[in-house]
Design a protein around this motif. Structure first.
Motif, PDB file in Angstrom:
ATOM      1  N   VAL A 280      32.599  37.594  37.619  1.00  0.00           N
ATOM      2  CA  VAL A 280      32.479  38.396  39.022  1.00  0.00           C
ATOM      3  C   VAL A 280      32.629  39.747  38.814  1.00  0.00           C
ATOM      4  N   GLU A 281      31.720  40.667  39.394  1.00  0.00           N
ATOM      5  CA  GLU A 281      31.907  42.025  39.052  1.00  0.00           C
ATOM      6  C   GLU A 281      33.277  42.508  39.848  1.00  0.00           C
TER       7      GLU A 281
ATOM      8  N   GLY B 256      30.491  42.188  35.295  1.00  0.00           N
ATOM      9  CA  GLY B 256      30.755  40.822  35.413  1.00  0.00           C
ATOM     10  C   GLY B 256      30.397  40.152  34.132  1.00  0.00           C
TER      11      GLY B 256
END
Ligand SMILES: C[S@@+](CC[C@H](N)C(=O)[O-])C[C@H]1O[C@@H](n2cnc3c(N)ncnc32)[C@H](O)[C@@H]1O
Length: 304
Positions: A199-200, A225
């Motif tokens: 996930v960013e 990410g």
């Protein structure tokens, strides 16, 4: 809940309490918490609904309901999550195993079945609870796994799962950064699997309970990410035998960007599998061999 409650009443009142706070599965959660606190199973609940919940159990239940009301994950409260038909111990130091990750284990097992070998070496990068590593070892007795994680507390949980599920002798746990712990080991693997953080850092799409209660290092990978994937693609080549596969879980909507990164590092997408929701979730990569890498690979196999 002041009066002495029966099991049935405890479930009903807990369900109402949780439903009133907008939880999606109030009845299921309530039942799990009541069973956990009383140490009973579902068959007992159904056959003895009038059984009395002890005052100290009621007190504990109230505390858990309060935590659940704030969206604290039910799995951390009951201490377990099912994965591939087995119960894995979980606590807040590990990501809760997700059903879609079973696709990584299933795909890995299928690939390994094509190998006619007595022993198959597998590497799991970012093992967390050990759900993938332990499942592979439990499902195929030929498999030996090296399971890496950056978190020592996660490795403690994974070790405990391997012990309880009976495969501790075939799973080795290594603490470190991606492939760092294997650097000077000279080891080679038939299969590398990973469900890395993807996930960013600044993503606004992460569920509140994940963002607040699950380990940050298990979820967030960096500004794009794709940071951990990039390192896996770059460093895995030196550790993979031929034929050998890299099987990765993918985040939602990243398949194109991921295959671009893979291509840049000399990997070809062999297959992409979707989860039950129809989302591309599992990618199988193989190394693109140049003449030089063919020669290196041949030498590596002769030495291993
Ligand atoms: C998404 S979780 C996956 C856990 C487990 N494999 C699963 O599928 O449920 C990612 C795991 O990678 C670990 N991790 C994060 N950064 C890492 C790194 N640089 N090197 C090794 N492991 C890392 C985290 O601690 C976490 O356990």
């Amino acid at each position: 809940m002041k009066d002495e409650l029966t099991l049935q009443e405890a479930v009903r009142r807990s369900t109402e309490h949780l439903a009133g706070h907008g939880l999606k599965t109030p009845r299921q959660d309530a039942e799990l918490l009541v069973l956990k606190v009383t140490g009973k199973d579902r068959a007992f609940l159904l056959s003895h609904p009038e059984w009395k919940v002890a005052p100290e159990q009621q007190h504990q239940l109230e505390q858990w309901l309060e935590q659940r009301r704030q969206h604290y994950p039910i799995q951390y409260l009951v201490g377990s999550q099912e994965f591939f038909g087995r119960l894995f111990r979980v606590d807040p130091s590990v990501l809760i195993p997700r059903p879609e990750t079973e696709l990584i284990a299933e795909t890995g097992l299928e690939l390994v079945r094509t190998l006619k070998k007595d022993t198959v070496q597998v590497l799991d990068i970012g093992t967390g609870s050990g759900c993938i590593a332990v499942t592979l070892a439990c499902e195929d007795p030929r498999i030996q796994v090296a399971a890496v994680d950056i978190s020592e507390t996660a490795l403690d949980v994974a070790r405990e799962n391997a012990r309880c599920l009976g495969c501790i002798d075939r799973v080795e746990f290594l603490r470190g950064d991606v492939l760092g712990p294997l650097e000077s080991s000279g080891r080679a693997f038939d299969l590398i699997v990973s469900n890395p953080p993807y996930v960013e850092d600044l993503s606004t799409e992460v569920e509140y309970s994940v963002k607040t209660f699950e380990p940050r290092e298990a979820v967030f990978a960096g500004p794009t990410g794709l940071e951990i994937y990039g390192r896996i693609f770059r460093d895995s080549r030196r550790f993979l035998r031929r034929p050998g596969w890299l099987v990765l879980e993918m985040g939602y909507g990243i398949v194109d960007r991921l295959t671009d990164v893979a291509r840049g590092e000399g990997w070809r997408l062999l297959e992409m599998r979707k989860d039950l929701a129809g989302i591309p979730r599992c990618a199988v990569f193989e190394e693109v061999l140049t003449d030089l890498s063919k020669e290196r690979s041949r030498l590596r196999h002769e030495c291993s």
